[in-house]
Design an enzyme around this catalytic site. Sequence first.
Site, PDB file in Angstrom:
ATOM      1  N   LYS A 245     -13.052  36.785 -28.393  1.00  0.00           N
ATOM      2  CA  LYS A 245     -12.538  36.044 -27.521  1.00  0.00           C
ATOM      3  C   LYS A 245     -12.673  36.545 -26.040  1.00  0.00           C
ATOM      4  O   LYS A 245     -11.813  37.552 -25.796  1.00  0.00           O
ATOM      5  CB  LYS A 245     -11.082  35.735 -27.785  1.00  0.00           C
ATOM      6  CG  LYS A 245     -10.341  34.697 -26.715  1.00  0.00           C
ATOM      7  CD  LYS A 245      -9.097  34.779 -26.391  1.00  0.00           C
ATOM      8  CE  LYS A 245      -8.642  35.556 -25.256  1.00  0.00           C
ATOM      9  NZ  LYS A 245      -9.239  35.210 -23.946  1.00  0.00           N
TER      10      LYS A 245
ATOM     11  N   GLU B 128      -7.452  49.650 -25.439  1.00  0.00           N
ATOM     12  CA  GLU B 128      -7.927  50.278 -24.108  1.00  0.00           C
ATOM     13  C   GLU B 128      -7.414  49.654 -23.092  1.00  0.00           C
ATOM     14  O   GLU B 128      -7.579  48.442 -23.056  1.00  0.00           O
ATOM     15  CB  GLU B 128      -9.597  50.298 -24.041  1.00  0.00           C
ATOM     16  CG  GLU B 128     -10.067  50.951 -25.156  1.00  0.00           C
ATOM     17  CD  GLU B 128     -10.461  52.145 -25.088  1.00  0.00           C
ATOM     18  OE1 GLU B 128      -9.742  53.051 -23.974  1.00  0.00           O
ATOM     19  OE2 GLU B 128     -10.889  53.029 -25.932  1.00  0.00           O
TER      20      GLU B 128
ATOM     21  N   CYS C 269     -10.759  49.817 -14.740  1.00  0.00           N
ATOM     22  CA  CYS C 269      -9.694  50.702 -15.534  1.00  0.00           C
ATOM     23  C   CYS C 269      -9.881  52.191 -14.965  1.00  0.00           C
ATOM     24  O   CYS C 269      -8.624  53.007 -14.862  1.00  0.00           O
ATOM     25  CB  CYS C 269      -9.723  50.623 -17.067  1.00  0.00           C
ATOM     26  SG  CYS C 269     -11.244  51.023 -17.718  1.00  0.00           S
TER      27      CYS C 269
ATOM     28  N   GLU D  58      -0.463  50.408 -11.706  1.00  0.00           N
ATOM     29  CA  GLU D  58      -2.307  49.960 -11.387  1.00  0.00           C
ATOM     30  C   GLU D  58      -1.842  48.799 -10.544  1.00  0.00           C
ATOM     31  O   GLU D  58      -1.400  47.711 -10.682  1.00  0.00           O
ATOM     32  CB  GLU D  58      -2.516  49.878 -12.693  1.00  0.00           C
ATOM     33  CG  GLU D  58      -3.911  49.284 -12.831  1.00  0.00           C
ATOM     34  CD  GLU D  58      -4.549  48.963 -14.178  1.00  0.00           C
ATOM     35  OE1 GLU D  58      -3.914  48.065 -14.960  1.00  0.00           O
ATOM     36  OE2 GLU D  58      -5.650  49.708 -14.517  1.00  0.00           O
TER      37      GLU D  58
HETATM   38  P1  NAD Z   1      -5.422  41.183 -19.710  1.00  0.00           P
HETATM   39  O1  NAD Z   1      -4.512  42.040 -20.327  1.00  0.00           O
HETATM   40  O2  NAD Z   1      -4.507  40.114 -18.871  1.00  0.00           O
HETATM   41  O3  NAD Z   1      -6.198  40.203 -20.768  1.00  0.00           O
HETATM   42  C1  NAD Z   1      -7.116  40.905 -21.473  1.00  0.00           C
HETATM   43  C2  NAD Z   1      -7.307  39.745 -22.802  1.00  0.00           C
HETATM   44  O4  NAD Z   1      -6.594  39.628 -23.356  1.00  0.00           O
HETATM   45  C3  NAD Z   1      -8.113  38.655 -22.037  1.00  0.00           C
HETATM   46  O5  NAD Z   1      -9.099  38.083 -22.783  1.00  0.00           O
HETATM   47  C4  NAD Z   1      -6.832  37.673 -22.229  1.00  0.00           C
HETATM   48  O6  NAD Z   1      -7.134  36.416 -22.290  1.00  0.00           O
HETATM   49  C5  NAD Z   1      -6.222  38.318 -23.411  1.00  0.00           C
HETATM   50  N1  NAD Z   1      -4.753  37.931 -23.826  1.00  0.00           N
HETATM   51  C6  NAD Z   1      -3.954  37.785 -22.551  1.00  0.00           C
HETATM   52  N2  NAD Z   1      -2.811  37.383 -23.532  1.00  0.00           N
HETATM   53  C7  NAD Z   1      -2.790  37.675 -24.542  1.00  0.00           C
HETATM   54  C8  NAD Z   1      -1.957  37.503 -25.716  1.00  0.00           C
HETATM   55  N3  NAD Z   1      -0.762  37.238 -25.730  1.00  0.00           N
HETATM   56  N4  NAD Z   1      -2.556  37.974 -27.285  1.00  0.00           N
HETATM   57  C9  NAD Z   1      -3.739  37.972 -27.268  1.00  0.00           C
HETATM   58  N5  NAD Z   1      -4.401  38.260 -26.080  1.00  0.00           N
HETATM   59  C10 NAD Z   1      -4.094  38.016 -24.991  1.00  0.00           C
HETATM   60  O7  NAD Z   1      -6.162  42.094 -18.911  1.00  0.00           O
HETATM   61  P2  NAD Z   1      -7.180  41.735 -17.679  1.00  0.00           P
HETATM   62  O8  NAD Z   1      -6.639  41.180 -16.548  1.00  0.00           O
HETATM   63  O9  NAD Z   1      -8.402  40.683 -18.240  1.00  0.00           O
HETATM   64  O10 NAD Z   1      -8.064  43.007 -17.394  1.00  0.00           O
HETATM   65  C11 NAD Z   1      -7.532  43.934 -16.539  1.00  0.00           C
HETATM   66  C12 NAD Z   1      -6.934  45.091 -17.365  1.00  0.00           C
HETATM   67  O11 NAD Z   1      -7.780  45.479 -18.254  1.00  0.00           O
HETATM   68  C13 NAD Z   1      -6.612  46.319 -16.660  1.00  0.00           C
HETATM   69  O12 NAD Z   1      -5.239  46.731 -16.655  1.00  0.00           O
HETATM   70  C14 NAD Z   1      -7.423  47.470 -16.807  1.00  0.00           C
HETATM   71  O13 NAD Z   1      -7.151  48.470 -16.555  1.00  0.00           O
HETATM   72  C15 NAD Z   1      -7.736  47.006 -18.316  1.00  0.00           C
HETATM   73  N6  NAD Z   1      -8.707  47.583 -18.773  1.00  0.00           N
HETATM   74  C16 NAD Z   1      -9.053  48.734 -19.343  1.00  0.00           C
HETATM   75  C17 NAD Z   1     -10.223  49.218 -19.897  1.00  0.00           C
HETATM   76  C18 NAD Z   1     -10.261  50.460 -20.613  1.00  0.00           C
HETATM   77  O14 NAD Z   1     -11.074  50.498 -21.342  1.00  0.00           O
HETATM   78  N7  NAD Z   1      -9.107  51.383 -20.703  1.00  0.00           N
HETATM   79  C19 NAD Z   1     -11.353  48.734 -19.522  1.00  0.00           C
HETATM   80  C20 NAD Z   1     -11.295  47.423 -18.602  1.00  0.00           C
HETATM   81  C21 NAD Z   1     -10.132  47.035 -18.279  1.00  0.00           C
END
Ligand code: NAD
Length: 513
Positions: A191, A266, A300, A401
């Site tokens: 997804k 992650e 990130c 963040e």
């Molecule tokens: P997010 O947590 O809002 O969403 C990530 C994914 O989770 C999306 O596909 C979203 O639709 C899904 N999601 C949202 N709610 C959910 C739920 N209740 N159940 C299951 N899935 C759900 O994050 P984002 O805004 O897409 O990305 C930014 C974040 O990602 C930042 O905090 C960044 O630091 C982190 N990030 C971390 C890494 C790493 O490797 N550590 C890499 C890239 C991004």
Amino acid sequence: MTKTITEAKTNFGALRETREYKNYIDGKWVRSSSGKTFENRNPADREDLVGTFQESNADDLNAAVDAADRAFQSWRLVPAPKRAEYLYAVGAALKRDKEKVAREMAREMGKVLEETRGDVQEAIDMAFLMAGEGRRLFGVTTPSELPNKFNMAVRMPIGVAGLITPWNFPIAIPAWKTMPALVCGNTVVIKPASMTPLSVTMLAELFEEVGLPKGVFNVVTGGGREVGEPMIRHPRVPIISFTGSTEVGRDVSVGCAPQFKKVHLEMGGKNIIMVMDDADLDLAVDGALWGAFGTAGQRCTASSRIVAHRKIYDAFVEKLAARTKKMRVGNPLDPKVDMGPAISASQLKTVEKYVKIGREEGATVVTGGSALTDGDYAKGFFHQPTVFGDVKPDMRIAQEEIFGPVTAVMRCDSVEEAIAIGNGVKYGLSSSIYTRDVNKAFLAMRDMYTGIFYVNAPTIGAETHLPFGGTKQTGNGHREAGVAGIDVFSEWKSIYIDYSGSLQRAQIDTEEL
Ligand code: NAD
């Protein structure tokens, strides 16, 4: 793929076709049973409709899991070197289509073309790396403590891997998960983030092109609640790999707990560059600019904190501000542009909120500090690259963040103090030191409790064959990429073969030897 064609204007005003993209389930392109779609628009120009995508629900997710579960029964028996050939073919197809995919990604995600090319390259690298793993997937053989007995441990696939990915690396992160999952013999339901579903859809098109058996790789687009949660709860998805925010990651972890699923997380970061008084300041400024403002700070691993030694603080901040002011913000497809927009209106609001908080906390805006709204900027979500000075380590802008083009510069008196400030956040992803003193470099390398550490380079720039991930509230003890990625997507099976022809009891019969 069948498509519905409408017309939309690109940033450059030319008419282009806009497709309705479908889910990819069991080797077919299918509409959601919800009958609904959502729009994916260019964050640099909201008039540019990238495409419409399926607003899927639990029924669609269940159909994808059914297909992946069926496909698993045969895919797990395909010899790993043969599985690897599909990955190699997809890597080659991506290499062929790199420019096309990078341009589409720039439209849907908003990072500049040079960076989207890097994003695609990461996916290519991961495909080739994991294709190589098909002829390794090393296990262990080790002597037995008893005679005429053979011991080994082999990797086995887990089953249907549920992958949930963010928008900031629209193809690299999906590839970081998909390639090791498949080479280990798992099948995949992914997804992607709703703000960047096109990149994963393009990956699915390439898997289709290279003839990957149906059901092995499935894509279901839609919301976290509507698709992500049913995936987490599904009893036939024994492993979830999630990249995203720490807040959602916590929910994912809790959601997986009742079934004791294997869960790989992650999450967020608040990464630091430490600039010592002996550092090459121009090099440190180059690194700080790239680390803080690459992908408009939406990484990130973004260098969202900098701590500079008091003796060089003024000189460093002056140089950093001068270079930041010269950055060109705009359309990511324009090669002259250094930094694109925020991904969404809400992300831009978050950036503005933190800039306000920083001012109220008493930090100084050295440069930037405002959204860009004049002229063509009004069509997208642009913000000036922003440097805060006079930041104290406990300020919210130095702790939380922001995920935008904002970096917070602090002062320190020693490498020990820099390390204490560096470690003084809830995250543990990446850190870096700029110094010419080998003793300081090794001290920081030993004492920074982060999953990634750089010397004389910024906090971004991971390579695919090393473990990637973080400590504390960035991760949950697993790592992505390299052999660590194989560890996520396989289970160990220890095997004992006794060819003595008699009962031999471990730990007991050894006494007689
Ligand atoms: P997010 O947590 O809002 O969403 C990530 C994914 O989770 C999306 O596909 C979203 O639709 C899904 N999601 C949202 N709610 C959910 C739920 N209740 N159940 C299951 N899935 C759900 O994050 P984002 O805004 O897409 O990305 C930014 C974040 O990602 C930042 O905090 C960044 O630091 C982190 N990030 C971390 C890494 C790493 O490797 N550590 C890499 C890239 C991004």
